[in-house]
Design a protein around this motif. Structure first.
Motif, PDB file in Angstrom:
ATOM      1  N   PHE A 121     -19.396  19.560  11.708  1.00  0.00           N
ATOM      2  CA  PHE A 121     -18.712  20.021  10.394  1.00  0.00           C
ATOM      3  C   PHE A 121     -17.142  20.063  10.344  1.00  0.00           C
ATOM      4  N   PHE A 122     -16.819  19.984   9.367  1.00  0.00           N
ATOM      5  CA  PHE A 122     -15.399  20.052   9.023  1.00  0.00           C
ATOM      6  C   PHE A 122     -14.710  21.470   8.967  1.00  0.00           C
ATOM      7  N   THR A 123     -14.071  21.912   9.873  1.00  0.00           N
ATOM      8  CA  THR A 123     -13.328  23.159   9.973  1.00  0.00           C
ATOM      9  C   THR A 123     -11.832  23.193   9.872  1.00  0.00           C
ATOM     10  N   THR A 124     -11.228  24.107  10.197  1.00  0.00           N
ATOM     11  CA  THR A 124      -9.714  24.273  10.338  1.00  0.00           C
ATOM     12  C   THR A 124      -9.466  24.769  11.559  1.00  0.00           C
ATOM     13  N   GLY A 125      -8.110  25.127  11.796  1.00  0.00           N
ATOM     14  CA  GLY A 125      -7.661  25.707  13.143  1.00  0.00           C
ATOM     15  C   GLY A 125      -6.973  24.711  14.015  1.00  0.00           C
ATOM     16  N   TRP A 126      -6.684  23.604  13.704  1.00  0.00           N
ATOM     17  CA  TRP A 126      -6.217  22.617  14.469  1.00  0.00           C
ATOM     18  C   TRP A 126      -4.429  22.719  14.600  1.00  0.00           C
ATOM     19  N   VAL A 127      -3.885  22.428  15.665  1.00  0.00           N
ATOM     20  CA  VAL A 127      -2.499  22.292  15.571  1.00  0.00           C
ATOM     21  C   VAL A 127      -2.051  21.045  15.090  1.00  0.00           C
ATOM     22  N   GLU A 128      -1.352  20.768  13.955  1.00  0.00           N
ATOM     23  CA  GLU A 128      -0.577  19.607  13.501  1.00  0.00           C
ATOM     24  C   GLU A 128       0.009  18.880  14.461  1.00  0.00           C
ATOM     25  N   GLY A 129      -0.086  17.614  14.746  1.00  0.00           N
ATOM     26  CA  GLY A 129       0.665  16.673  15.516  1.00  0.00           C
ATOM     27  C   GLY A 129       0.571  16.961  16.844  1.00  0.00           C
ATOM     28  N   ASN A 130      -0.692  17.640  17.237  1.00  0.00           N
ATOM     29  CA  ASN A 130      -1.053  17.956  18.483  1.00  0.00           C
ATOM     30  C   ASN A 130      -1.995  16.453  18.946  1.00  0.00           C
ATOM     31  N   LEU A 131      -1.383  15.479  19.756  1.00  0.00           N
ATOM     32  CA  LEU A 131      -1.918  14.066  19.708  1.00  0.00           C
ATOM     33  C   LEU A 131      -2.217  13.926  21.036  1.00  0.00           C
ATOM     34  N   GLY A 132      -3.058  12.857  21.434  1.00  0.00           N
ATOM     35  CA  GLY A 132      -3.280  12.515  22.929  1.00  0.00           C
ATOM     36  C   GLY A 132      -4.798  12.528  23.067  1.00  0.00           C
ATOM     37  N   ARG A 133      -4.925  12.643  24.392  1.00  0.00           N
ATOM     38  CA  ARG A 133      -6.233  12.732  24.621  1.00  0.00           C
ATOM     39  C   ARG A 133      -6.982  13.829  24.214  1.00  0.00           C
ATOM     40  N   GLY A 134      -8.270  13.536  23.647  1.00  0.00           N
ATOM     41  CA  GLY A 134      -9.270  14.604  23.214  1.00  0.00           C
ATOM     42  C   GLY A 134      -8.576  15.280  22.026  1.00  0.00           C
TER      43      GLY A 134
ATOM     44  N   TYR B 295     -18.584  20.749  16.443  1.00  0.00           N
ATOM     45  CA  TYR B 295     -20.114  20.562  16.783  1.00  0.00           C
ATOM     46  C   TYR B 295     -20.782  21.871  16.596  1.00  0.00           C
ATOM     47  N   ASP B 296     -21.985  21.648  15.777  1.00  0.00           N
ATOM     48  CA  ASP B 296     -22.726  23.014  15.694  1.00  0.00           C
ATOM     49  C   ASP B 296     -23.770  22.507  16.285  1.00  0.00           C
ATOM     50  N   GLU B 297     -24.170  23.233  17.723  1.00  0.00           N
ATOM     51  CA  GLU B 297     -25.489  22.773  18.486  1.00  0.00           C
ATOM     52  C   GLU B 297     -26.794  23.336  17.532  1.00  0.00           C
TER      53      GLU B 297
ATOM     54  N   ARG C 275     -20.858  23.167  -0.852  1.00  0.00           N
ATOM     55  CA  ARG C 275     -21.295  22.242   0.423  1.00  0.00           C
ATOM     56  C   ARG C 275     -20.355  21.950   1.400  1.00  0.00           C
ATOM     57  N   HIS C 276     -20.969  22.299   2.622  1.00  0.00           N
ATOM     58  CA  HIS C 276     -20.123  22.370   3.819  1.00  0.00           C
ATOM     59  C   HIS C 276     -19.871  20.739   4.154  1.00  0.00           C
ATOM     60  N   LEU C 277     -18.718  20.354   4.186  1.00  0.00           N
ATOM     61  CA  LEU C 277     -18.355  18.974   4.580  1.00  0.00           C
ATOM     62  C   LEU C 277     -18.812  18.660   6.059  1.00  0.00           C
ATOM     63  N   ALA C 278     -19.546  17.740   6.156  1.00  0.00           N
ATOM     64  CA  ALA C 278     -20.000  17.357   7.454  1.00  0.00           C
ATOM     65  C   ALA C 278     -19.988  15.840   7.572  1.00  0.00           C
ATOM     66  N   LEU C 279     -20.039  15.323   8.830  1.00  0.00           N
ATOM     67  CA  LEU C 279     -20.445  13.969   9.065  1.00  0.00           C
ATOM     68  C   LEU C 279     -21.802  13.624   8.629  1.00  0.00           C
ATOM     69  N   SER C 280     -21.804  12.422   8.167  1.00  0.00           N
ATOM     70  CA  SER C 280     -23.000  11.977   7.694  1.00  0.00           C
ATOM     71  C   SER C 280     -23.248  10.356   7.103  1.00  0.00           C
ATOM     72  N   ASP C 281     -24.322  10.150   6.985  1.00  0.00           N
ATOM     73  CA  ASP C 281     -24.424   8.595   6.796  1.00  0.00           C
ATOM     74  C   ASP C 281     -24.436   8.501   5.181  1.00  0.00           C
ATOM     75  N   VAL C 282     -24.179   9.455   4.483  1.00  0.00           N
ATOM     76  CA  VAL C 282     -24.346   9.365   3.125  1.00  0.00           C
ATOM     77  C   VAL C 282     -22.595   9.537   2.639  1.00  0.00           C
ATOM     78  N   PRO C 283     -21.905   8.496   2.072  1.00  0.00           N
ATOM     79  CA  PRO C 283     -20.757   8.903   1.840  1.00  0.00           C
ATOM     80  C   PRO C 283     -20.199  10.052   0.764  1.00  0.00           C
ATOM     81  N   PHE C 284     -19.067  10.836   1.016  1.00  0.00           N
ATOM     82  CA  PHE C 284     -18.700  11.612  -0.081  1.00  0.00           C
ATOM     83  C   PHE C 284     -17.610  10.813  -0.673  1.00  0.00           C
ATOM     84  N   LYS C 285     -17.903  10.408  -2.006  1.00  0.00           N
ATOM     85  CA  LYS C 285     -17.081   9.728  -2.681  1.00  0.00           C
ATOM     86  C   LYS C 285     -15.780  10.321  -3.460  1.00  0.00           C
ATOM     87  N   VAL C 286     -14.613  10.184  -2.940  1.00  0.00           N
ATOM     88  CA  VAL C 286     -13.503  11.352  -3.730  1.00  0.00           C
ATOM     89  C   VAL C 286     -12.373  10.385  -4.347  1.00  0.00           C
ATOM     90  N   MET C 287     -11.748  11.162  -5.032  1.00  0.00           N
ATOM     91  CA  MET C 287     -10.429  10.645  -5.480  1.00  0.00           C
ATOM     92  C   MET C 287      -9.368  11.720  -5.511  1.00  0.00           C
TER      93      MET C 287
END
Length: 168
Positions: free
Chosen positions: A118-131, A110-112, A152-164
């Motif tokens: 926004f979509f970014t990186t840095g998560w630990v794969e397989g880290n599941l559970g609450r939060g 979240y960008d205040e 274009r920076h990928l972000a949550l939006s009401d306008v879909p980003f149609k992909v293949m």
């Protein structure tokens, strides 16, 4: 019994995601995510520094419409036979080395200042559970194409980003 079997087979087919060659999308296989609108919609997805920060790298769309961007892999949270299905939770990870000492697994941040996710990186794969919902993504059907909620920076939006999805 045949009617039920046929129905289940059709349902399974509708929930299966296909690549540009019409083959089932597989987990742990390299793909490119490309805009359905190639000529005017830019190229594939890649990593870039945005704003005033160097790391983590953000998920952006290439400006060059002929570029496929970087390859990435999908890892289902609950894997089933290695096939990627519609409306199921996945980790998404770029198959690339970066200057950042972090993973290239996607997450939402979240960008205040803009009030946007926004979509970014840095998560630990397989880290599941609450939060951990900020790193689990679903691919949904939108019209006859695929949609990732969404240089274009990928972000949550009401306008879909149609992909293949193109196998690397």
């Amino acid at each position: 019994m045949k009617t039920i079997s046929l129905f289940l087979w059709l349902l399974k087919l509708l929930l299966t995601l296909l690549d540009t060659e019409g083959k089932k999308l597989q987990s742990e296989v390299d793909y490119y995510i490309l805009s359905v609108i190639r000529r005017r919609g830019g190229g594939g997805l890649t990593l870039a520094s945005t704003g005033n920060k160097t790391c983590p790298l953000d998920v952006v769309q290439e400006q060059n419409e002929v570029s496929n961007g970087l390859t990435l892999m999908f890892s289902p949270v609950n894997p089933k036979k290695g096939v990627i299905r519609v409306s199921t939770d996945h980790n998404i990870e770029f198959s690339a080395a970066t200057i950042c000492v972090q993973s290239t697994v996607w997450k939402l941040e979240y960008d205040e200042s803009s009030g946007q996710w926004f979509f970014t990186t840095g998560w630990v794969e397989g880290n599941l559970g609450r939060g951990t919902l900020s790193n689990q993504f679903k691919i949904e059907k939108y019209e006859d194409d695929n949609n990732l909620d969404g240089y274009r920076h990928l972000a949550l939006s009401d306008v879909p980003f149609k992909v293949m999805f193109k196998k690397a």
